[in-house]
Design an enzyme around this catalytic site. Sequence first.
Site, PDB file in Angstrom:
ATOM      1  CB  ILE A  58      -0.979  -0.028   1.200  1.00 13.91           C
ATOM      2  CG1 ILE A  58      -1.821  -1.310   1.131  1.00 13.91           C
ATOM      3  CG2 ILE A  58      -1.889   1.205   1.194  1.00 13.91           C
ATOM      4  CD1 ILE A  58      -2.615  -1.616   2.379  1.00 13.91           C
ATOM      5  CB  SER A  99      -6.618  -3.546  10.039  1.00 17.43           C
ATOM      6  OG  SER A  99      -7.228  -4.744   9.644  1.00 17.43           O
ATOM      7  CE1 TYR A 111      -1.660  -5.993  11.223  1.00 15.97           C
ATOM      8  CE2 TYR A 111      -3.860  -6.887  10.832  1.00 15.97           C
ATOM      9  CZ  TYR A 111      -2.861  -5.983  10.529  1.00 15.97           C
ATOM     10  OH  TYR A 111      -3.069  -5.054   9.540  1.00 15.97           O
ATOM     11  CE  LYS A 137      -1.972  -2.448  11.537  1.00 21.05           C
ATOM     12  NZ  LYS A 137      -1.038  -1.456  11.011  1.00 21.05           N
ATOM     13  CG  LEU A 153      -9.402 -15.550  -2.131  1.00 23.76           C
ATOM     14  CD1 LEU A 153      -9.174 -17.053  -2.054  1.00 23.76           C
ATOM     15  CD2 LEU A 153     -10.876 -15.233  -1.897  1.00 23.76           C
TER      16      LEU A 153
HETATM   17  P1  NAD Z   1       3.586  -4.531   3.507  1.00 24.93           P
HETATM   18  O1  NAD Z   1       4.192  -5.576   4.371  1.00 24.93           O
HETATM   19  O2  NAD Z   1       3.623  -4.736   2.044  1.00 24.93           O
HETATM   20  O3  NAD Z   1       4.217  -3.107   3.852  1.00 24.93           O
HETATM   21  C1  NAD Z   1       4.724  -2.786   5.121  1.00 24.93           C
HETATM   22  C2  NAD Z   1       6.111  -2.217   4.898  1.00 24.93           C
HETATM   23  O4  NAD Z   1       6.666  -1.849   6.164  1.00 24.93           O
HETATM   24  C3  NAD Z   1       7.077  -3.215   4.276  1.00 24.93           C
HETATM   25  O5  NAD Z   1       7.707  -2.584   3.187  1.00 24.93           O
HETATM   26  C4  NAD Z   1       8.068  -3.551   5.386  1.00 24.93           C
HETATM   27  O6  NAD Z   1       9.357  -3.824   4.873  1.00 24.93           O
HETATM   28  C5  NAD Z   1       8.027  -2.272   6.203  1.00 24.93           C
HETATM   29  N1  NAD Z   1       8.356  -2.421   7.623  1.00 24.93           N
HETATM   30  C6  NAD Z   1       7.873  -3.355   8.490  1.00 24.93           C
HETATM   31  N2  NAD Z   1       8.376  -3.130   9.719  1.00 24.93           N
HETATM   32  C7  NAD Z   1       9.180  -2.040   9.626  1.00 24.93           C
HETATM   33  C8  NAD Z   1       9.981  -1.329  10.549  1.00 24.93           C
HETATM   34  N3  NAD Z   1      10.053  -1.700  11.834  1.00 24.93           N
HETATM   35  N4  NAD Z   1      10.670  -0.260  10.111  1.00 24.93           N
HETATM   36  C9  NAD Z   1      10.608   0.126   8.806  1.00 24.93           C
HETATM   37  N5  NAD Z   1       9.886  -0.528   7.885  1.00 24.93           N
HETATM   38  C10 NAD Z   1       9.174  -1.592   8.292  1.00 24.93           C
HETATM   39  O7  NAD Z   1       2.090  -4.323   4.007  1.00 24.93           O
HETATM   40  P2  NAD Z   1       0.897  -3.534   3.325  1.00 24.93           P
HETATM   41  O8  NAD Z   1      -0.075  -4.524   2.823  1.00 24.93           O
HETATM   42  O9  NAD Z   1       1.431  -2.498   2.424  1.00 24.93           O
HETATM   43  O10 NAD Z   1       0.271  -2.877   4.621  1.00 24.93           O
HETATM   44  C11 NAD Z   1       0.654  -1.570   5.032  1.00 24.93           C
HETATM   45  C12 NAD Z   1      -0.006  -1.289   6.363  1.00 24.93           C
HETATM   46  O11 NAD Z   1      -1.418  -1.448   6.223  1.00 24.93           O
HETATM   47  C13 NAD Z   1       0.406  -2.225   7.485  1.00 24.93           C
HETATM   48  O12 NAD Z   1       0.526  -1.489   8.665  1.00 24.93           O
HETATM   49  C14 NAD Z   1      -0.747  -3.199   7.577  1.00 24.93           C
HETATM   50  O13 NAD Z   1      -0.891  -3.709   8.881  1.00 24.93           O
HETATM   51  C15 NAD Z   1      -1.929  -2.331   7.203  1.00 24.93           C
HETATM   52  N6  NAD Z   1      -3.048  -3.076   6.629  1.00 24.93           N
HETATM   53  C16 NAD Z   1      -2.846  -3.863   5.531  1.00 24.93           C
HETATM   54  C17 NAD Z   1      -3.905  -4.602   5.008  1.00 24.93           C
HETATM   55  C18 NAD Z   1      -3.708  -5.506   3.811  1.00 24.93           C
HETATM   56  O14 NAD Z   1      -4.544  -6.385   3.583  1.00 24.93           O
HETATM   57  N7  NAD Z   1      -2.646  -5.343   3.019  1.00 24.93           N
HETATM   58  C19 NAD Z   1      -5.171  -4.518   5.599  1.00 24.93           C
HETATM   59  C20 NAD Z   1      -5.340  -3.684   6.707  1.00 24.93           C
HETATM   60  C21 NAD Z   1      -4.260  -2.961   7.207  1.00 24.93           C
HETATM   61  N1  UDP Z   2      -9.886 -17.807   1.800  1.00 24.94           N
HETATM   62  C1  UDP Z   2     -10.044 -19.085   1.322  1.00 24.94           C
HETATM   63  N2  UDP Z   2      -8.906 -19.779   1.002  1.00 24.94           N
HETATM   64  C2  UDP Z   2      -7.657 -19.273   1.138  1.00 24.94           C
HETATM   65  C3  UDP Z   2      -7.520 -17.954   1.627  1.00 24.94           C
HETATM   66  C4  UDP Z   2      -8.668 -17.248   1.958  1.00 24.94           C
HETATM   67  O1  UDP Z   2     -11.148 -19.597   1.184  1.00 24.94           O
HETATM   68  O2  UDP Z   2      -6.668 -19.959   0.849  1.00 24.94           O
HETATM   69  C5  UDP Z   2     -11.105 -17.038   2.137  1.00 24.94           C
HETATM   70  C6  UDP Z   2     -11.185 -16.588   3.583  1.00 24.94           C
HETATM   71  O3  UDP Z   2     -11.776 -17.605   4.367  1.00 24.94           O
HETATM   72  C7  UDP Z   2     -12.029 -15.330   3.466  1.00 24.94           C
HETATM   73  C8  UDP Z   2     -11.625 -14.748   2.095  1.00 24.94           C
HETATM   74  O4  UDP Z   2     -11.062 -15.835   1.384  1.00 24.94           O
HETATM   75  O5  UDP Z   2     -13.400 -15.654   3.403  1.00 24.94           O
HETATM   76  C9  UDP Z   2     -10.579 -13.636   2.197  1.00 24.94           C
HETATM   77  O6  UDP Z   2      -9.483 -14.099   2.957  1.00 24.94           O
HETATM   78  P1  UDP Z   2      -8.160 -13.224   3.120  1.00 24.94           P
HETATM   79  O7  UDP Z   2      -7.203 -14.032   3.961  1.00 24.94           O
HETATM   80  O8  UDP Z   2      -7.696 -12.763   1.800  1.00 24.94           O
HETATM   81  O9  UDP Z   2      -8.664 -11.921   3.897  1.00 24.94           O
HETATM   82  P2  UDP Z   2      -9.222 -11.791   5.396  1.00 24.94           P
HETATM   83  O10 UDP Z   2      -9.765 -13.092   5.856  1.00 24.94           O
HETATM   84  O11 UDP Z   2      -8.060 -11.343   6.198  1.00 24.94           O
HETATM   85  O12 UDP Z   2     -10.284 -10.769   5.302  1.00 24.94           O
END
Ligand code: NAD
Ligand code: UDP
Length: 360
Positions: free
Chosen positions: A13, A137, A161, A165, A222
Site C-alpha cells: 500500500i 484495519s 495483530y 492496531k 485469497l
Molecule cells: P507490507 O508488508 O507490504 O508493507 C509494510 C512495509 O513496512 C514493508 O515494506 C516492510 O518492509 C516495512 N516495515 C515493516 N516493519 C518495519 C519497521 N520496523 N521499520 C521500517 N519498515 C518496516 O504491508 P501492506 O499490505 O502495504 O500494509 C501496510 C499497512 O497497512 C500495514 O501497517 C498493515 O498492517 C496495514 N493493513 C494492511 C492490510 C492488507 O490487507 N494489506 C489490511 C489492513 C491494514
Molecule cells: N480464503 C479461502 N482460502 C484461502 C484464503 C482465503 O477460502 O486460501 C477465504 C477466507 O476464508 C475469506 C476470504 O477468502 O473468506 C478472504 O481471505 P483473506 O485471507 O484474503 O482476507 P481476510 O480473511 O483477512 O479478510
Amino acid sequence: MRCLLITGAAGFIGSHTSLVLLNAGYKLFLLDNFSNSSPIALERVGRLSNLSNEKVKERMTIVNGDIRDFSLLENIFLSAEKNGEKIISVFHFAGLKAVGESFEKAFDYWDNNVGGTIALLKAMEKYSCRSIVFSSSATVYGTKNNKALIETDPISPINPYGLTKATIEKMLANIAGCHSTRVAKQTSPRGWRIACLRYFNPAGAHPSGEIGENPKDIPNNLFPLINQVAIEKKESITIFGQDWPTPDGTGIRDYVHVMDIAEGHKAALDTLISSNPQLLIINLGSGEGTSVLDLIKIFKLSIGIDIPYRFGPRRNGDTAISLANPGEALKFIKWKAKRNIEEICRDSWNWQHQNPMGYK
Ligand code: NAD
Ligand code: UDP
C-alpha cells in the site's frame, strides 16, 4: 517545499500511495527496512510518476532503516529542517501484518507495531509534526458482525495483530486528547491532525502492472493465492468452509482496489491539512461484498483463466462477512471507491503475470 515522511513506503500500500503523493507535488522521505519489500518498488514508483528523472531524485529520499530507531527518525526530521523544509505529515504504513504469524510472534508484533509507533510519535512531537495518517484495519472490529461495519461499532480484535492496531488507535486518540475510537470525527484539543484509516481487503495493483503486492513468504490471502494458481505456481486453492451463513456458503469480503486506498490517503491528508485539528477514524472499503466463489467466477470472466478449487474446513478466526459501511468516508474525507471487482482482478493479474517472481 512541502514534505511528507512515509514509513513502510516500499510495501504494497505504501508504494501505491507514494506514487499518488509524488504526483500530487510533495517531496517524500521514504523509510523502510525492507523486511517485507524490495527497494525496486520505489525505483518503479519514481519511474511511474509524472516527473523527470532529475525531479524524482530531488523529490524522493529513500532511507533504509527501522521506525524503532529514534536517532534515525531524528536525522530525517533534521535533514528536512537543514534544507529549510518541514515534514508536514507522516503516513505510517510500517508494521507486521500477518494474522497467523502474530500468534506465534506476538512479542515481535507488539514491539514492531506499537513500539515502532511510539518511537515515531516521540520524534514527531520533538520536531513539531503533529499530523499522521495511520494504517489501521477492519480487523479491529473482531468477528462477530455479519452486517456492514460502521465506525461506531464495538472494537474487539481477536488476534494479536488486530490488538496492536486497536491499541495504536487508542494511543493516537489519547495523544490527540480525544476519548473514543468509536467516533468517526472528533476535534483534537491537543492540536493533532490524525486519521486512522481502517482498510477492508486491499487488492489489485497499479494498472501499469509495474507495482503490486509482493508477499515474501507463502501468501495466506485469497488474491495472491488465486494469482499463483493462475500462473500455475500452485495447483488449486482450498476454500475455507462452504457452510457460512452467506448465500453461497463461502466467506464474503469487501475487496477495495489499492489505487482507491492510495487515493483515500490523499483525501485524508487534504482534509486534515485544510481543517482544524481533529481525529478521524474512517473505514476504507467499497461497501460491496464478494464471496470466495463469486471471486473465482469473476476472475474467470475477466481474465479467462479457470481457478481449480476444493473445499476445506473453516479457517480459525475467520468470519462469514466483513463489509464496510463507507458512508463516513464520503462524508468526512469525500472519498469513495471508484474501481470495481473486475478491475481489481484485471490489475492484480496484470501485475502477477508481468512479474511472476515479484520484484526479484
Ligand atoms: P507490507 O508488508 O507490504 O508493507 C509494510 C512495509 O513496512 C514493508 O515494506 C516492510 O518492509 C516495512 N516495515 C515493516 N516493519 C518495519 C519497521 N520496523 N521499520 C521500517 N519498515 C518496516 O504491508 P501492506 O499490505 O502495504 O500494509 C501496510 C499497512 O497497512 C500495514 O501497517 C498493515 O498492517 C496495514 N493493513 C494492511 C492490510 C492488507 O490487507 N494489506 C489490511 C489492513 C491494514
Ligand atoms: N480464503 C479461502 N482460502 C484461502 C484464503 C482465503 O477460502 O486460501 C477465504 C477466507 O476464508 C475469506 C476470504 O477468502 O473468506 C478472504 O481471505 P483473506 O485471507 O484474503 O482476507 P481476510 O480473511 O483477512 O479478510
